[in-house]
Design a protein around this motif. Sequence first.
Motif, mmCIF file in Angstrom:
data_model
loop_
_atom_site.group_PDB
_atom_site.id
_atom_site.type_symbol
_atom_site.label_atom_id
_atom_site.label_comp_id
_atom_site.label_asym_id
_atom_site.label_seq_id
_atom_site.Cartn_x
_atom_site.Cartn_y
_atom_site.Cartn_z
ATOM 1 N N LEU B 20 0.913 -1.101 0.132
ATOM 2 C CA LEU B 20 0.108 0.087 -0.097
ATOM 3 C C LEU B 20 0.705 0.949 -0.203
ATOM 4 O O LEU B 20 2.334 1.071 1.012
ATOM 5 C CB LEU B 20 -0.494 0.064 1.444
ATOM 6 N N HIS B 22 -0.522 4.480 -0.543
ATOM 7 C CA HIS B 22 -1.434 6.226 -0.355
ATOM 8 C C HIS B 22 -2.525 5.052 -0.394
ATOM 9 O O HIS B 22 -2.800 4.751 -0.970
ATOM 10 C CB HIS B 22 -0.904 6.733 -1.213
ATOM 11 N N ASP B 23 -3.637 5.872 1.245
ATOM 12 C CA ASP B 23 -4.628 5.455 0.869
ATOM 13 C C ASP B 23 -5.395 7.086 1.685
ATOM 14 O O ASP B 23 -5.010 7.764 2.647
ATOM 15 C CB ASP B 23 -4.908 4.395 1.626
ATOM 16 N N SER B 24 -6.173 6.967 1.121
ATOM 17 C CA SER B 24 -6.636 8.718 1.399
ATOM 18 C C SER B 24 -8.334 8.514 1.039
ATOM 19 O O SER B 24 -8.566 7.704 0.405
ATOM 20 C CB SER B 24 -5.591 10.148 1.130
ATOM 21 N N LYS B 28 -6.424 6.025 -3.822
ATOM 22 C CA LYS B 28 -5.457 4.405 -2.781
ATOM 23 C C LYS B 28 -4.572 4.250 -4.046
ATOM 24 O O LYS B 28 -4.926 3.633 -5.061
ATOM 25 C CB LYS B 28 -6.457 2.971 -2.767
ATOM 26 N N THR B 99 -3.974 3.113 -9.574
ATOM 27 C CA THR B 99 -4.946 3.859 -8.511
ATOM 28 C C THR B 99 -5.944 4.138 -8.719
ATOM 29 O O THR B 99 -6.312 3.837 -9.486
ATOM 30 C CB THR B 99 -3.860 5.366 -9.022
ATOM 31 N N PRO B 103 -11.688 5.324 -3.435
ATOM 32 C CA PRO B 103 -10.672 4.763 -2.667
ATOM 33 C C PRO B 103 -11.803 3.099 -2.741
ATOM 34 O O PRO B 103 -13.513 4.490 -1.817
ATOM 35 C CB PRO B 103 -9.980 4.895 -1.723
#
Lengths: 104, 104
Positions: B20, B22-24, B28, B99, B103
Amino acid sequence: MHHTHLYDNPMGEKAPKNVLVHDSPYFKIINFNLKAGQEVPVHSHDIEGQLSVTVIEGNGAFLGADNATLPARAGDVLVADISEPHGFRAETDMRVLVTIAPPI
Amino acid sequence: MHHTHLYDNPMGEKAPKNVLVHDSPYFKIINFNLKAGQEVPVHSHDIEGQLSVTVIEGNGAFLGADNATLPARAGDVLVADISEPHGFRAETDMRVLVTIAPPI
Protein backbone atom coordinates in the motif's frame (compact mmCIF):
# COMPACT_ATOMS: atom_id res chain seq x y z
CA MET A 1 -11.22 0.52 -20.79
CA HIS A 2 -8.44 2.27 -22.67
CA HIS A 3 -4.73 1.89 -23.00
CA THR A 4 -1.89 4.38 -23.54
CA HIS A 5 1.82 3.80 -24.15
CA LEU A 6 3.65 6.77 -22.66
CA TYR A 7 6.82 6.20 -24.70
CA ASP A 8 4.83 7.08 -27.82
CA ASN A 9 4.26 10.60 -26.48
CA PRO A 10 6.52 13.42 -27.70
CA MET A 11 9.13 15.08 -25.49
CA GLY A 12 8.94 18.81 -24.98
CA GLU A 13 11.20 20.92 -27.20
CA LYS A 14 11.27 24.29 -25.44
CA ALA A 15 9.03 23.39 -22.50
CA PRO A 16 7.60 20.26 -20.91
CA LYS A 17 5.10 18.53 -23.20
CA ASN A 18 1.86 17.61 -21.42
CA VAL A 19 -0.36 14.84 -22.77
CA LEU A 20 -3.80 14.27 -21.25
CA VAL A 21 -4.08 10.52 -20.67
CA HIS A 22 -7.49 10.49 -19.00
CA ASP A 23 -10.10 12.82 -17.54
CA SER A 24 -13.24 11.72 -15.72
CA PRO A 25 -15.22 12.67 -12.63
CA TYR A 26 -12.91 10.34 -10.66
CA PHE A 27 -9.41 11.49 -11.61
CA LYS A 28 -7.35 13.27 -14.20
CA ILE A 29 -4.14 11.67 -15.48
CA ILE A 30 -1.53 13.79 -17.27
CA ASN A 31 1.79 12.63 -18.75
CA PHE A 32 4.57 15.25 -18.59
CA ASN A 33 7.56 14.69 -20.87
CA LEU A 34 10.62 16.81 -20.09
CA LYS A 35 13.98 17.14 -21.75
CA ALA A 36 17.00 17.37 -19.47
CA GLY A 37 17.01 20.75 -17.76
CA GLN A 38 13.29 21.46 -18.17
CA GLU A 39 11.02 21.84 -15.15
CA VAL A 40 7.44 22.20 -14.04
CA PRO A 41 7.90 25.05 -11.54
CA VAL A 42 6.64 24.87 -7.99
CA HIS A 43 2.96 25.78 -7.81
CA SER A 44 -0.15 24.93 -5.80
CA HIS A 45 -3.91 25.29 -6.00
CA ASP A 46 -6.03 26.22 -2.99
CA ILE A 47 -8.51 23.39 -3.47
CA GLU A 48 -9.32 20.04 -1.91
CA GLY A 49 -7.69 16.91 -3.24
CA GLN A 50 -4.40 15.16 -3.74
CA LEU A 51 -2.06 14.28 -6.56
CA SER A 52 0.54 11.63 -7.20
CA VAL A 53 3.63 12.11 -9.34
CA THR A 54 5.16 8.87 -10.64
CA VAL A 55 8.51 8.88 -12.45
CA ILE A 56 8.29 6.47 -15.38
CA GLU A 57 11.70 7.15 -16.96
CA GLY A 58 14.72 9.29 -16.18
CA ASN A 59 16.04 11.21 -13.22
CA GLY A 60 15.50 14.58 -11.66
CA ALA A 61 14.07 16.16 -8.55
CA PHE A 62 10.71 16.74 -6.95
CA LEU A 63 10.39 20.38 -5.91
CA GLY A 64 8.59 21.65 -2.82
CA ALA A 65 8.13 24.75 -0.70
CA ASP A 66 11.19 26.80 0.37
CA ASN A 67 13.38 25.32 -2.39
CA ALA A 68 13.09 21.81 -0.92
CA THR A 69 14.08 19.01 -3.28
CA LEU A 70 13.75 15.23 -3.17
CA PRO A 71 15.32 12.78 -5.61
CA ALA A 72 12.98 11.77 -8.45
CA ARG A 73 14.14 8.55 -10.11
CA ALA A 74 12.26 6.05 -12.25
CA GLY A 75 10.04 4.15 -9.83
CA ASP A 76 9.57 7.02 -7.40
CA VAL A 77 6.09 8.12 -6.37
CA LEU A 78 5.38 11.42 -4.64
CA VAL A 79 1.97 12.11 -3.07
CA ALA A 80 0.96 15.62 -2.03
CA ASP A 81 -2.11 17.67 -1.28
CA ILE A 82 -3.01 19.85 -4.27
CA SER A 83 -2.68 22.81 -1.88
CA GLU A 84 0.96 21.96 -1.07
CA PRO A 85 3.60 23.55 -3.29
CA HIS A 86 4.90 20.94 -5.77
CA GLY A 87 6.87 20.74 -8.98
CA PHE A 88 9.63 18.70 -10.62
CA ARG A 89 12.79 19.18 -12.63
CA ALA A 90 14.45 16.86 -15.15
CA GLU A 91 18.17 16.13 -14.92
CA THR A 92 17.98 13.57 -17.75
CA ASP A 93 15.10 13.32 -20.23
CA MET A 94 12.19 12.37 -17.98
CA ARG A 95 8.66 11.00 -18.31
CA VAL A 96 6.32 11.57 -15.39
CA LEU A 97 2.71 10.58 -14.76
CA VAL A 98 0.55 12.89 -12.61
CA THR A 99 -2.80 11.71 -11.23
CA ILE A 100 -5.14 14.28 -9.66
CA ALA A 101 -8.21 13.36 -7.59
CA PRO A 102 -10.73 14.80 -7.74
CA PRO A 103 -9.85 16.22 -11.17
CA ILE A 104 -9.19 19.95 -11.50
CA MET B 1 3.81 15.10 1.09
CA HIS B 2 5.44 11.69 1.06
CA HIS B 3 7.73 9.79 -1.21
CA THR B 4 8.09 6.09 -2.06
CA HIS B 5 10.67 4.28 -4.17
CA LEU B 6 8.93 1.27 -5.69
CA TYR B 7 12.17 -0.58 -6.45
CA ASP B 8 12.70 -0.92 -2.68
CA ASN B 9 9.53 -3.01 -2.40
CA PRO B 10 9.85 -6.81 -2.29
CA MET B 11 8.79 -9.05 -5.17
CA GLY B 12 6.22 -11.76 -4.48
CA GLU B 13 7.59 -15.23 -3.85
CA LYS B 14 4.57 -17.48 -4.33
CA ALA B 15 2.04 -14.79 -5.20
CA PRO B 16 2.07 -11.10 -6.18
CA LYS B 17 3.29 -8.90 -3.35
CA ASN B 18 1.04 -5.88 -2.73
CA VAL B 19 2.39 -2.79 -1.00
CA LEU B 20 0.00 0.00 0.00
CA VAL B 21 1.61 3.24 -1.17
CA HIS B 22 -1.17 5.63 -0.15
CA ASP B 23 -4.75 5.65 1.09
CA SER B 24 -6.87 8.76 1.54
CA PRO B 25 -10.43 9.90 0.86
CA TYR B 26 -9.22 10.88 -2.64
CA PHE B 27 -7.51 7.76 -3.95
CA LYS B 28 -5.80 4.55 -2.99
CA ILE B 29 -2.46 3.65 -4.57
CA ILE B 30 -1.18 0.07 -4.45
CA ASN B 31 2.09 -1.28 -5.84
CA PHE B 32 1.89 -4.88 -7.12
CA ASN B 33 5.20 -6.70 -7.56
CA LEU B 34 5.02 -9.92 -9.58
CA LYS B 35 7.60 -12.50 -10.49
CA ALA B 36 7.49 -13.84 -14.05
CA GLY B 37 4.45 -16.09 -14.44
CA GLN B 38 2.45 -14.61 -11.56
CA GLU B 39 -0.87 -12.88 -12.15
CA VAL B 40 -3.60 -10.84 -10.53
CA PRO B 41 -6.60 -12.73 -11.93
CA VAL B 42 -9.45 -10.97 -13.69
CA HIS B 43 -11.93 -9.55 -11.20
CA SER B 44 -14.31 -6.62 -10.82
CA HIS B 45 -16.29 -4.80 -8.14
CA ASP B 46 -19.83 -3.57 -8.70
CA ILE B 47 -19.14 -0.05 -7.46
CA GLU B 48 -18.65 3.42 -8.87
CA GLY B 49 -15.18 4.61 -9.75
CA GLN B 50 -12.21 3.97 -11.96
CA LEU B 51 -8.69 2.63 -11.67
CA SER B 52 -5.48 3.06 -13.57
CA VAL B 53 -2.81 0.40 -13.93
CA THR B 54 0.66 1.74 -14.80
CA VAL B 55 3.51 -0.62 -15.66
CA ILE B 56 6.69 0.67 -14.01
CA GLU B 57 9.03 -2.21 -14.91
CA GLY B 58 8.81 -5.40 -16.90
CA ASN B 59 6.46 -6.93 -19.43
CA GLY B 60 3.25 -8.88 -19.36
CA ALA B 61 -0.39 -8.54 -20.28
CA PHE B 62 -3.44 -6.67 -19.10
CA LEU B 63 -6.36 -9.09 -18.74
CA GLY B 64 -10.01 -8.30 -19.47
CA ALA B 65 -13.38 -9.95 -19.93
CA ASP B 66 -13.72 -13.03 -22.18
CA ASN B 67 -9.99 -13.79 -21.97
CA ALA B 68 -9.09 -10.52 -23.72
CA THR B 69 -5.45 -9.47 -23.36
CA LEU B 70 -3.54 -6.29 -24.16
CA PRO B 71 0.24 -5.87 -24.04
CA ALA B 72 1.50 -4.44 -20.74
CA ARG B 73 4.99 -2.99 -21.09
CA ALA B 74 6.87 -0.49 -18.95
CA GLY B 75 5.28 2.88 -19.71
CA ASP B 76 1.81 1.47 -20.45
CA VAL B 77 -1.24 2.86 -18.64
CA LEU B 78 -4.61 1.10 -18.62
CA VAL B 79 -7.71 2.90 -17.35
CA ALA B 80 -10.91 0.96 -16.57
CA ASP B 81 -14.10 1.29 -14.59
CA ILE B 82 -13.85 -0.63 -11.32
CA SER B 83 -16.93 -2.54 -12.51
CA GLU B 84 -15.14 -3.75 -15.69
CA PRO B 85 -13.28 -7.05 -15.42
CA HIS B 86 -9.54 -6.37 -15.13
CA GLY B 87 -6.33 -8.12 -14.14
CA PHE B 88 -2.72 -8.51 -15.27
CA ARG B 89 -0.10 -11.17 -15.77
CA ALA B 90 3.70 -10.92 -15.61
CA GLU B 91 5.83 -12.41 -18.36
CA THR B 92 9.03 -11.01 -16.84
CA ASP B 93 9.34 -9.77 -13.25
CA MET B 94 6.96 -6.82 -13.22
CA ARG B 95 6.19 -3.82 -11.03
CA VAL B 96 2.80 -2.20 -11.46
CA LEU B 97 1.13 0.79 -9.81
CA VAL B 98 -2.66 0.73 -9.37
CA THR B 99 -4.56 3.92 -8.48
CA ILE B 100 -8.23 3.62 -7.43
CA ALA B 101 -10.59 6.60 -7.15
CA PRO B 102 -12.56 6.88 -5.05
CA PRO B 103 -10.71 4.42 -2.80
CA ILE B 104 -12.29 1.03 -2.07
